[in-house]
Design a protein around this motif. Structure first.
Motif, PDB file in Angstrom:
ATOM      1  N   SER A 176       0.868  -1.170   0.000  1.00 34.71           N
ATOM      2  CA  SER A 176       0.000   0.000   0.000  1.00 34.71           C
ATOM      3  C   SER A 176       0.904   1.219   0.000  1.00 34.71           C
ATOM      4  O   SER A 176       1.904   1.249   0.710  1.00 34.71           O
ATOM      5  N   PRO A 177       0.594   2.236  -0.792  1.00 29.42           N
ATOM      6  CA  PRO A 177       1.464   3.417  -0.833  1.00 29.42           C
ATOM      7  C   PRO A 177       1.422   4.161   0.506  1.00 29.42           C
ATOM      8  O   PRO A 177       2.379   4.805   0.890  1.00 29.42           O
ATOM      9  N   ASP A 178       0.298   4.029   1.230  1.00 30.99           N
ATOM     10  CA  ASP A 178       0.158   4.742   2.496  1.00 30.99           C
ATOM     11  C   ASP A 178      -0.273   3.725   3.550  1.00 30.99           C
ATOM     12  O   ASP A 178      -1.444   3.597   3.855  1.00 30.99           O
ATOM     13  N   PRO A 179       0.688   2.929   4.089  1.00 35.74           N
ATOM     14  CA  PRO A 179       0.321   1.821   4.961  1.00 35.74           C
ATOM     15  C   PRO A 179      -0.160   2.302   6.338  1.00 35.74           C
ATOM     16  O   PRO A 179       0.092   3.431   6.735  1.00 35.74           O
ATOM     17  N   ALA A 180      -0.852   1.404   7.036  1.00 34.15           N
ATOM     18  CA  ALA A 180      -1.281   1.711   8.401  1.00 34.15           C
ATOM     19  C   ALA A 180      -0.060   1.703   9.319  1.00 34.15           C
ATOM     20  O   ALA A 180       0.921   1.005   9.064  1.00 34.15           O
ATOM     21  N   ARG A 181      -0.150   2.480  10.423  1.00 41.02           N
ATOM     22  CA  ARG A 181       0.973   2.575  11.365  1.00 41.02           C
ATOM     23  C   ARG A 181       0.465   2.493  12.781  1.00 41.02           C
ATOM     24  O   ARG A 181      -0.626   2.967  13.086  1.00 41.02           O
ATOM     25  N   LEU A 182       1.290   1.944  13.652  1.00 37.22           N
ATOM     26  CA  LEU A 182       0.998   1.963  15.079  1.00 37.22           C
ATOM     27  C   LEU A 182       2.147   2.705  15.749  1.00 37.22           C
ATOM     28  O   LEU A 182       3.315   2.343  15.543  1.00 37.22           O
ATOM     29  N   ASN A 183       1.829   3.763  16.494  1.00 38.26           N
ATOM     30  CA  ASN A 183       2.867   4.591  17.125  1.00 38.26           C
ATOM     31  C   ASN A 183       2.670   4.597  18.634  1.00 38.26           C
ATOM     32  O   ASN A 183       1.541   4.583  19.113  1.00 38.26           O
ATOM     33  N   LEU A 184       3.781   4.646  19.364  1.00 38.59           N
ATOM     34  CA  LEU A 184       3.702   4.804  20.823  1.00 38.59           C
ATOM     35  C   LEU A 184       4.472   6.059  21.207  1.00 38.59           C
ATOM     36  O   LEU A 184       5.642   6.208  20.847  1.00 38.59           O
ATOM     37  N   TYR A 185       3.792   6.970  21.920  1.00 37.68           N
ATOM     38  CA  TYR A 185       4.417   8.234  22.316  1.00 37.68           C
ATOM     39  C   TYR A 185       4.560   8.315  23.830  1.00 37.68           C
ATOM     40  O   TYR A 185       3.756   7.752  24.577  1.00 37.68           O
TER      41      TYR A 185
END
Length: 635
Positions: free
Chosen positions: A43-52
């Motif tokens: 996918s050109p714009d893949p899903a992301r999981l971020n931890l801040y």
């Protein structure tokens, strides 16, 4: 069991889950069990999981970890949290991207005190340790009353009972000579050094080699411990000094010679920030090997045999000759100046001694002046002290004249060494001026540093406009650009970040006199106490207008002016510093007004928000043109 997943019905929005206030004076480890599942291949714009990490008193969140790779199973991430006296929150953010078929789910978040590389193997996630699969020999979980091996141990070490668990590797299935089983720890995510200890048992009939390695992200192995040949039919304690200034994995490796080799068991890996041996050595501080030359040469020096090849100089603000890189009006080093530019002249600048066996990244800025061929006029050598060997690791090719350009070089040497900057004046035709500024050294390779997470509150415009957006509505606009602006005698020749990157500017030829362009930050979290905003601005051109910075508090109509410059300032990038306070949410606005002619390209770059008061103070917050158009260099 239950898990949480991102609701996919909201397109383009972010799902945010925030923890309660947390507080840990001890070092702790966050473990996250998660999965990103998708049915599409790419996918050109893949899903992301971020931890801040959201710390009290800061307007920006620190990105601790980010992942976008899909998987078929649950994965575990382990992240070290350094001890802190401030309250904080952990914020989990799911970004769906464009892909409709993706789902992001989290099964467990657990914060335990201690370090992520510590493990007693009692829980089924094994603290994120993984076995590197091999068809014949592998690490298995033993104990818990499972009779699943010919050479099982009666008790583990943690609970000292048959119910406890440990890791073991057995030689029963060995088919080939010297097969190895590897148990790999989670990657360290914060710099740690101290004592790594673990318990092991070793039963052997023919030779077993049990080794512990550190592996850095470029794949380099360093052996830190190895068994001696003594037999241990009971749990034995091993302790080893451990230094991981940049991300590393610990690898427990067992090699067998035959199927009758025996077994190795491992349990209770723990870590203490105090070295095991009486070695009190403080870890090397890389900032001691950098310098911005504002006060002096720091820990750099010149060889007196050579004579003074490098001079520390400064240029007053003017429109002909660029100033330094640090502020635009400070000091930098200049080689081959009028005192020294005789043919065959060499100027050497030595850095401080660096310890061996560490990976370093050296960054510095250089600028070249002169009409002649400049390649080879500046080179960097590594000088190994024991062998008196000099190795050339970098030399300049032709680059645009008068632009501060960043160079970065990774190196690693087994023995202590020094970095040497060498300027060489080959002949009258080959001798331009060479300038040097803002030398910095960091641990880890430069490529690894580039992959590192961006520091919060920093915007260099290299990828995008970060937290800023345009406020258009029939006004002029800011453009993101690299290289020189189209109109001559105005605007920068290159950006401030690297000399070849991006900056934001207004193109005066598309605007009319007095037209405004706004760059507005998103809403930033208000905090108690002072904040410091640093940025670089470029106002060169006879028709330059105004550049102003405003603070707009949420709920207030008025914009509070913080800083302003009017008219042509300098041919250099100049540093702006603003100290401000806002306990409610707020926005920062950069406003540029086009001046009387098309020579009015105003630019900004390298914006940095920091919590706490500014360390230096800028004398004038509101000023018009520059005071003196002197073009001399002060020695």
């Amino acid at each position: 069991g239950h898990y949480i997943s991102v609701d996919t019905s909201y397109e383009g929005e972010k799902a945010v889950l925030s923890s309660p206030d947390l507080y840990s004076e001890e070092w702790s480890c966050v473990r996250l069990i998660y999965q990103i599942a998708t049915t599409s291949d790419t996918s050109p714009d893949p899903a992301r999981l971020n931890l801040y990490l959201r710390q009290e008193g800061e307007s920006f969140d620190h990105l601790l970890w980010s992942v976008k790779e899909p998987s078929d199973s649950w994965l575990i991430a382990s992240l070290d949290l350094m001890n802190s006296t401030k309250k904080y929150k952990l914020v989990l953010e799911g970004e769906m991207g464009q892909d409709k078929s993706t789902s992001i789910a989290v099964f467990e978040i657990k914060i335990t005190s201690g370090y992520c590389i510590e493990c007693d193997f009692e829980e089924n996630h094994l603290c994120g340790y993984v076995n590197r699969w091999n068809p014949n020999v592998n690490w298995f979980v033993g104990g818990g009353n499972i009779r699943n091996s010919q050479s099982i141990l009666p008790k583990d070490h943690t609970l000292n009972s048959a119910l406890g668990h440990y890791m073991y590797v057995d030689s029963v299935y060995v088919k080939h000579f010297q097969e190895v089983a590897q148990l790999i720890s989670p990657k360290t995510t914060a710099p740690i050094s101290g004592c790594l200890s673990f318990y092991y048992q070793l039963k052997q009939e023919s030779s077993i080699v049990f080794t512990v390695y550190l592996r850095d992200m470029s794949g380099f192995y360093e052996e830190i411990w190895k068994t001696d040949s003594t037999l241990n039919e009971d749990w034995a304690l091993a302790e080893v000094d451990f230094n991981a200034p940049y991300p590393m994995e610990v690898i427990f490796e067992v090699a067998f010679n035959s199927a009758k080799g025996g077994y190795v068991a491992l349990d209770d890996i723990s870590f203490s920030p105090v070295y095991c041996s009486n070695q009190t050595g403080t870890p090397f501080n890389p900032t001691s090997a950098g310098c911005n030359f504002e006060e002096d040469l720091c820990n750099f020096y010149q060889d007196h045999k050579d004579g003074p090849g490098w001079s520390r100089v400064k240029v007053k603000r003017n429109v002909y000759r660029a100033g330094d890189h640090t502020t635009g009006f400070g000091y930098y080093l200049l080689a081959n100046t009028k005192f020294t530019s005789q043919p065959e002249y060499i100027g050497r600048l030595y850095g401080p001694t660096l310890p061996g066996n560490l990976q370093f990244c050296l960054r510095f800025y250089y600028a070249l002046y002169g009409f002649f061929k400049m390649s080879g006029t500046l080179a960097v050598y590594i000088f190994e002290e024991n062998h008196v060997v000099q190795e050339k690791i970098w030399s300049v090719l032709d680059s645009p004249k008068g632009v501060w350009t960043q160079a970065e070089i990774s190196f690693k040497k087994p023995m202590p060494c020094k970095v040497v900057f060498v300027s060489w004046c080959k002949s009258f035709w080959d001798c331009g001026l060479v300038a040097l500024d803002d030398v910095s050294l960091s641990l880890g390779s430069c490529q690894a540093a580039d992959l590192l997470l961006p520091s919060p509150g920093e915007c260099t415009f290299e990828k995008d406009e970060c937290v800023f957006t345009q406020k258009k509505r029939g006004r002029g606009s800011w453009h993101r650009k690299r290289g020189p602006t189209p109109t001559s005698y105005t605007g920068p020749k290159g950006d401030h970040t690297t000399g070849v990157g991006y900056y934001m500017y207004i193109e005066a030829s598309n605007m009319v006199y007095g037209q405004r362009a706004y760059l507005v930050s998103r809403s930033l979290r208000g905090t108690s106490g002072k904040q410091c905003l640093t940025f670089f601005y470029h106002m060169y051109g006879a028709g330059t207008g105004l550049l102003s910075v405003y603070l707009k508090k949420e709920g207030d109509e008025e914009e509070i002016p913080l800083w302003r410059r009017t008219g042509e300032q300098s041919i250099s990038w100049l540093r702006g510093l603003i100290e401000y306070e806002s306990d409610t949410n707020y926005q920062i606005i950069f406003e540029a007004i086009r001046g009387v002619s098309i020579r009015s390209d105003t630019a900004i770059d390298d914006i940095l928000f920091q919590a706490g008061p500014c360390l230096e103070v800028e004398e004038i917050q509101f000023s018009s043109g520059y005071p003196d158009s002197l073009n001399e260099i002060e020695y």
